[in-house]
Enzyme design. Structure first.
Site, short mmCIF file in Angstrom:
data_model
loop_
_atom_site.label_atom_id
_atom_site.label_comp_id
_atom_site.label_asym_id
_atom_site.label_seq_id
_atom_site.Cartn_x
_atom_site.Cartn_y
_atom_site.Cartn_z
N GLY A 26 0.83 -1.21 0.00
CA GLY A 26 0.00 0.00 0.00
C GLY A 26 0.86 1.25 0.00
O GLY A 26 0.49 2.27 0.59
N ALA A 27 1.99 1.18 -0.71
CA ALA A 27 2.99 2.26 -0.64
C ALA A 27 2.74 3.37 -1.65
O ALA A 27 3.51 4.33 -1.70
CB ALA A 27 4.39 1.68 -0.85
N SER A 28 1.69 3.26 -2.45
CA SER A 28 1.53 4.23 -3.54
C SER A 28 0.90 5.54 -3.10
O SER A 28 0.99 6.55 -3.79
CB SER A 28 0.71 3.61 -4.67
OG SER A 28 -0.60 3.32 -4.22
N VAL A 74 -2.13 -7.70 -3.66
CA VAL A 74 -1.71 -8.35 -2.41
C VAL A 74 -2.57 -9.56 -2.03
O VAL A 74 -2.18 -10.34 -1.17
CB VAL A 74 -1.68 -7.36 -1.21
CG1 VAL A 74 -0.56 -6.36 -1.35
CG2 VAL A 74 -3.03 -6.71 -0.99
N ASN A 100 0.36 -3.23 4.96
CA ASN A 100 -0.34 -1.96 5.21
C ASN A 100 -1.48 -1.71 4.23
O ASN A 100 -2.40 -0.94 4.54
CB ASN A 100 0.70 -0.82 5.13
CG ASN A 100 0.06 0.54 5.08
OD1 ASN A 100 -0.38 1.07 6.11
ND2 ASN A 100 -0.03 1.12 3.88
N SER A 151 -6.25 -0.96 12.89
CA SER A 151 -7.02 0.29 13.04
C SER A 151 -7.68 0.26 14.40
O SER A 151 -8.08 -0.80 14.89
CB SER A 151 -8.09 0.39 11.95
OG SER A 151 -9.01 1.43 12.29
N TYR A 164 -15.01 -3.71 7.68
CA TYR A 164 -13.70 -3.10 7.97
C TYR A 164 -13.27 -3.41 9.40
O TYR A 164 -12.15 -3.85 9.65
CB TYR A 164 -13.79 -1.59 7.74
CG TYR A 164 -12.48 -0.86 7.92
CD1 TYR A 164 -11.51 -0.87 6.92
CD2 TYR A 164 -12.18 -0.19 9.09
CE1 TYR A 164 -10.30 -0.20 7.08
CE2 TYR A 164 -10.98 0.48 9.27
CZ TYR A 164 -10.04 0.47 8.25
OH TYR A 164 -8.85 1.13 8.42
N ALA A 166 -14.29 -5.78 11.39
CA ALA A 166 -14.02 -7.21 11.56
C ALA A 166 -12.65 -7.57 10.99
O ALA A 166 -11.89 -8.35 11.59
CB ALA A 166 -15.11 -8.03 10.88
N LYS A 168 -10.04 -5.66 10.73
CA LYS A 168 -8.95 -5.11 11.56
C LYS A 168 -8.87 -5.83 12.90
O LYS A 168 -7.78 -6.01 13.45
CB LYS A 168 -9.14 -3.61 11.74
CG LYS A 168 -9.03 -2.82 10.43
CD LYS A 168 -7.67 -2.98 9.78
CE LYS A 168 -7.50 -2.13 8.55
NZ LYS A 168 -6.18 -2.24 7.93
N1 LIG Z 1 -6.02 6.82 7.05
C1 LIG Z 1 -6.39 6.49 8.26
O1 LIG Z 1 -6.83 7.34 9.05
C2 LIG Z 1 -6.26 5.07 8.73
C3 LIG Z 1 -6.62 4.79 10.05
C4 LIG Z 1 -6.48 3.50 10.52
C5 LIG Z 1 -6.00 2.52 9.69
N2 LIG Z 1 -5.67 2.81 8.39
C6 LIG Z 1 -5.15 1.72 7.58
O2 LIG Z 1 -3.94 2.14 7.00
C7 LIG Z 1 -3.73 1.44 5.77
C8 LIG Z 1 -3.46 2.43 4.67
O3 LIG Z 1 -4.59 3.28 4.60
P1 LIG Z 1 -4.55 4.66 3.81
O4 LIG Z 1 -5.36 5.59 4.59
O5 LIG Z 1 -3.17 4.99 3.44
O6 LIG Z 1 -5.37 4.22 2.49
P2 LIG Z 1 -5.20 4.70 0.97
O7 LIG Z 1 -4.70 6.09 0.96
O8 LIG Z 1 -6.49 4.38 0.31
O9 LIG Z 1 -4.06 3.75 0.38
C9 LIG Z 1 -4.29 2.36 0.25
C10 LIG Z 1 -3.06 1.73 -0.40
O10 LIG Z 1 -3.27 0.32 -0.54
C11 LIG Z 1 -3.09 -0.06 -1.91
N3 LIG Z 1 -3.98 -1.18 -2.20
C12 LIG Z 1 -5.33 -1.22 -2.03
N4 LIG Z 1 -5.81 -2.40 -2.42
C13 LIG Z 1 -4.75 -3.14 -2.84
C14 LIG Z 1 -4.61 -4.44 -3.38
N5 LIG Z 1 -5.68 -5.25 -3.53
N6 LIG Z 1 -3.38 -4.88 -3.72
C15 LIG Z 1 -2.31 -4.07 -3.57
N7 LIG Z 1 -2.37 -2.84 -3.06
C16 LIG Z 1 -3.59 -2.37 -2.70
C17 LIG Z 1 -3.39 1.21 -2.69
O11 LIG Z 1 -2.77 1.28 -3.97
P3 LIG Z 1 -3.48 0.75 -5.34
O12 LIG Z 1 -4.89 1.25 -5.32
O13 LIG Z 1 -2.66 1.33 -6.42
O14 LIG Z 1 -3.38 -0.73 -5.29
C18 LIG Z 1 -2.77 2.26 -1.78
O15 LIG Z 1 -1.37 2.28 -1.97
C19 LIG Z 1 -4.99 0.60 5.55
O16 LIG Z 1 -4.76 -0.72 6.00
C20 LIG Z 1 -6.02 1.28 6.43
O17 LIG Z 1 -7.03 0.42 6.81
C21 LIG Z 1 -5.80 4.07 7.90
#
Ligand SMILES: NC(=O)c1ccc[n+]([C@@H]2O[C@H](COP(=O)([O-])OP(=O)(O)OC[C@H]3O[C@@H](n4cnc5c(N)ncnc54)[C@H](OP(=O)(O)O)[C@@H]3O)[C@@H](O)[C@H]2O)c1
Length: 259
Positions: A26-28, A74, A100, A151, A164, A166, A168
């Site tokens: 999820g590094a993008s 992934v 991630n 989360s 979501y 469940a 996490k």
């Molecule tokens: N932001 C928050 O406040 C928050 C809070 C608690 C937990 N989290 C957790 O933190 C993590 C990252 O969240 P974020 O907020 O950074 O989300 P985000 O901005 O939507 O980024 C999600 C990342 O995951 C990649 N991804 C999604 N589905 C994928 C797949 N099937 N295969 C490979 N890569 C995939 C996406 O790239 P592509 O679409 O290019 O694949 C993107 O790089 C998640 O696990 C989320 O549940 C976030």
């Protein structure tokens, strides 16, 4: 005989991750991009994983240190094994694997949550972490680190996010189980559970005044997580200073679980 603890002459440098070889899924964009950047700034080599190659290349271009761009899905078992192989081929091994990548596509109750959506969320957020861990366990040696991005919603849900939450909560059970299974190999497994950080994932909350206010009302520090708030937890869990920490959840939530 002295009952005092012998004080070592030196201690692991807190949060030192220089030279570590780190996979970040999820590094993008969002938190994963932030983590990739922070690890790279700290002297680590980073393998960038997500589906969109163009975005990963853009992230790689902005990193100060070496990286690998590994586009793929992934939830695909073979892809996870290929990521492990690529790190060994390029770097001779791996030290840290951070699962991630995650999704949270809907905000709806059970009648509006199509079972296919439930399955997709569980697949990406939970099953993929197992597949990543499975591949990582093959190449992480003694001292290896598995870190899952959980989360606080896994512990304290909000309405409409059953799948979501469940997924996490499941990550915590997975991490604790794997911490036991991988302890004999010297691999630790932990969860970082962020609270509410500004990222594309949380736009439905951030852009909605009512939901945004609810987030702040439920966060003791009364603010959204800032980029500088996140890395320390991962840095600690990836470093030698956390060698005796396994099967834990480190909440980085501004006190969300208190309010
Ligand atoms: N932001 C928050 O406040 C928050 C809070 C608690 C937990 N989290 C957790 O933190 C993590 C990252 O969240 P974020 O907020 O950074 O989300 P985000 O901005 O939507 O980024 C999600 C990342 O995951 C990649 N991804 C999604 N589905 C994928 C797949 N099937 N295969 C490979 N890569 C995939 C996406 O790239 P592509 O679409 O290019 O694949 C993107 O790089 C998640 O696990 C989320 O549940 C976030």
């Amino acid at each position: 005989m002295s009952s005092q603890i012998d004080i070592p002459a030196s201690f692991p440098r807190f949060g030192d991750v220089s030279g570590k070889r780190v996979v970040v899924t999820g590094a993008s964009r969002g938190l994963g991009r932030l983590l990739a950047s922070a690890f790279s700034q700290s002297g680590a080599r980073v393998a960038l994983v997500a589906r969109t190659e163009r975005d990963l290349k853009a992230v790689a271009d902005e990193l100060p240190g070496p990286s690998l761009v590994l586009p793929g899905e992934v939830t695909d078992e073979d892809f996870n094994e290929a990521v492990a192989d690529a790190t060994v081929a390029e770097w001779g091994g791996l030290d840290v694997w951070i699962c991630n990548a995650g999704i949270s596509p809907i905000v709806a109750g059970p009648r509006k949550t199509d079972p296919s959506v439930w399955r997709e969320i569980l697949e990406v957020n939970l099953t993929a972490a197992f597949l990543g861990a499975r591949a990582a366990a093959r190449v992480l040696g003694d001292g290896g680190r598995l870190i899952f991005t959980g989360s606080v919603l896994g512990d304290r849900p909000r309405e409409g996010l059953a799948a979501y939450s469940a997924s996490k909560a499941g990550l915590v059970g997975l991490a604790k189980s794997l911490a036991l299974d991988l302890a004999p190999e010297g691999i630790t497994v932990n969860v970082v559970a962020p609270g509410w950080f500004d990222s594309p994932l949380v736009e439905p909350w951030k852009n909605d005044p009512e939901r945004g206010a609810a987030v702040l009302a439920h966060t003791a520090l009364r603010r959204w997580g800032a980029p500088a708030d996140l890395f320390g937890a991962y840095q600690f869990l990836a470093s030698d200073a956390s060698a005796f920490v396994t099967g834990t959840v480190l909440n980085v939530d501004g006190g969300y679980l208190l309010v």
